[in-house]
Design an enzyme around this catalytic site. Structure first.
Site, short mmCIF file in Angstrom:
data_model
loop_
_atom_site.label_atom_id
_atom_site.label_comp_id
_atom_site.label_asym_id
_atom_site.label_seq_id
_atom_site.Cartn_x
_atom_site.Cartn_y
_atom_site.Cartn_z
N GLN A 159 0.83 -1.20 0.00
CA GLN A 159 0.00 0.00 0.00
C GLN A 159 0.87 1.26 0.00
OE1 GLN A 159 -3.19 0.69 -0.39
NE2 GLN A 159 -3.79 -1.45 -0.66
N SER A 160 1.99 1.21 -0.68
CA SER A 160 2.91 2.35 -0.71
C SER A 160 2.30 3.58 -1.36
CB SER A 160 4.18 1.95 -1.48
OG SER A 160 4.97 3.08 -1.77
#
Length: 393
Positions: A142-143
């Site tokens: 989920q960068s």
């Protein structure tokens, strides 16, 4: 006092008993400081009503106090909507006579890219200058940085390859469309999954180089952006290293304090030192920034108390924090205020919200029990009804 969360850290810069004067970015120089009088109702900022330079690549001239740094970027892309707003943040239970202001880098544009876009303005300009036709970067599943990079690449007609770290159990499965992944896949990013175990044994540098060599053999011209966009070039738009260096070199001279949300303070002191040395800054990171540990359960992992805090702040002020960076940073700030009230009395604080809203979608299961304020509307039988009267717009 100045408070700023970053890619994996939270910063606060202190000035006691003085009117706060600080800003992250001026229109031309992301490393320069603008002067915003937060202690009064009059905010002074040079800006134009319309920005026709969006997506333009322009020569970069550093502020005079940074001209000795080397190397410095030669060009910069205009990717963000700046200046981002500042407003009072009326959190409950602040210490007496404490003013809290909020710098809204979560409103920087580019599909909610937050502070990530500041580094990308320099890194993308370098990529284009080198003739790249695609971008490689790496980060967690989920960068925020990876999503921002994917969007910026498409703005500039570049392909984007993302190496995303996930669990061993999920590495062979479709990663889905939750949060940042939805935007990344909508804009056509090529997603390469790697398990946390493989990532830990191989490292981000080797992984990105392996993909780079593969793409070169296919006739591509890839440009690697490191984890979080954190290198010496990215420091010009960066958070811990960029702000602490800018503060120490300029007339601001405010001490920067940070809360790390992964690894530990020693790791980040050493990492920041490497960035500073890469610019030949000639300063010691421990002299210009304090870093405290606030990772809690670990990177991108949250306790129920932290998530409930995010909910309470949203309900009280309308400001939605992300669970990975700004949420943990504000949680640490308010906790310290509660435990050390005297330390904060009479301070003027600027907290920099670095974005990351989409990361909350990955926490919906954890947050479901925290938000129960719904019910079916009760409409009495006496209320008139007629078929077709309600238009379904």
């Amino acid at each position: 006092m100045l408070c700023i969360p970053s890619c994996s850290r939270f910063i606060s810069c202190s000035q006691h008993n003085h009117s706060l004067r600080f800003g992250l970015h001026l229109h031309k120089h992301p490393l320069t400081l603008s002067f915003i009088h937060c202690g009064s109702h009059h905010h002074q900022m040079s800006t134009s009503s319309f920005d026709f330079d969006f997506l333009a690549k322009k020569p970069y001239t550093p502020p005079s106090w940074a001209s000795h740094l080397n190397p410095l970027p030669s060009h910069v892309f205009s990717l963000a909507h700046r200046p981002t707003p500042i407003h009072r943040w009326n959190l409950p239970n602040l210490p007496p006579n404490t003013e809290l202001w909020l710098k809204r880098d979560d409103l920087s544009g580019m599909q909610l890219s937050g502070n990530k876009v500041r580094k990308l303005e320099f890194l993308m300009a370098d990529a284009v200058s080198q003739g790249a036709d695609c971008i490689i970067t790496i980060g967690g599943i989920q960068s925020n940085h990876c999503r921002a990079t994917a969007v910026a690449a498409k703005y500039l007609n570049l392909d984007c390859y993302l190496i995303l770290r996930t669990s061993k159990a999920l590495v062979d499965q479709d990663p889905g469309l939750v949060g940042n992944l939805l935007v990344e896949r909508l804009v056509g990013a090529h997603v390469e999954l790697i398990s946390k175990e493989e990532y830990g044994r191989i490292g981000s540098v080797t992984l990105t180089n392996v993909l780079k060599e593969k793409l070169i053999k296919e006739g591509r011209k890839p440009y690697i952006i490191p984890v979080g966009g954190s290198n010496s070039l990215g420091t010009c738009g960066g958070t811990i290293a960029g702000l602490s260096l800018g503060s120490s070199l300029s007339t601001l001279k405010a001490r920067v304090h940070a809360f790390s949300v992964c690894d530990d303070p020693d790791y980040f002191h050493n990492f920041v030192q490497g960035l500073l040395d890469g610019l030949n800054a000639g300063v010691n990171s421990r002299d210009i920034v304090d870093i405290l540990n606030a990772k809690g359960l670990g990177y991108a992992l949250n306790t129920s108390e932290e998530l409930n805090f995010v909910r309470e702040i949203a309900a009280a002020t309308g400001v939605v924090l992300d669970p990975v960076y700004s949420g943990k940073a504000a949680y640490g700030l308010l906790k310290d205020m509660s435990e050390n009230s005297k330390k904060w009395e009479g301070r003027k604080i600027l907290f920099i919200h670095t974005g990351g809203l989409l990361g909350l979608y990955d926490k919906v299961d954890q947050m479901a029990s925290l938000v129960g304020n719904w019910r079916r509307m009760d409409v009495a039988e006496s209320v008139p009804r007629q078929d077709g009267i309600g238009k379904m717009f």
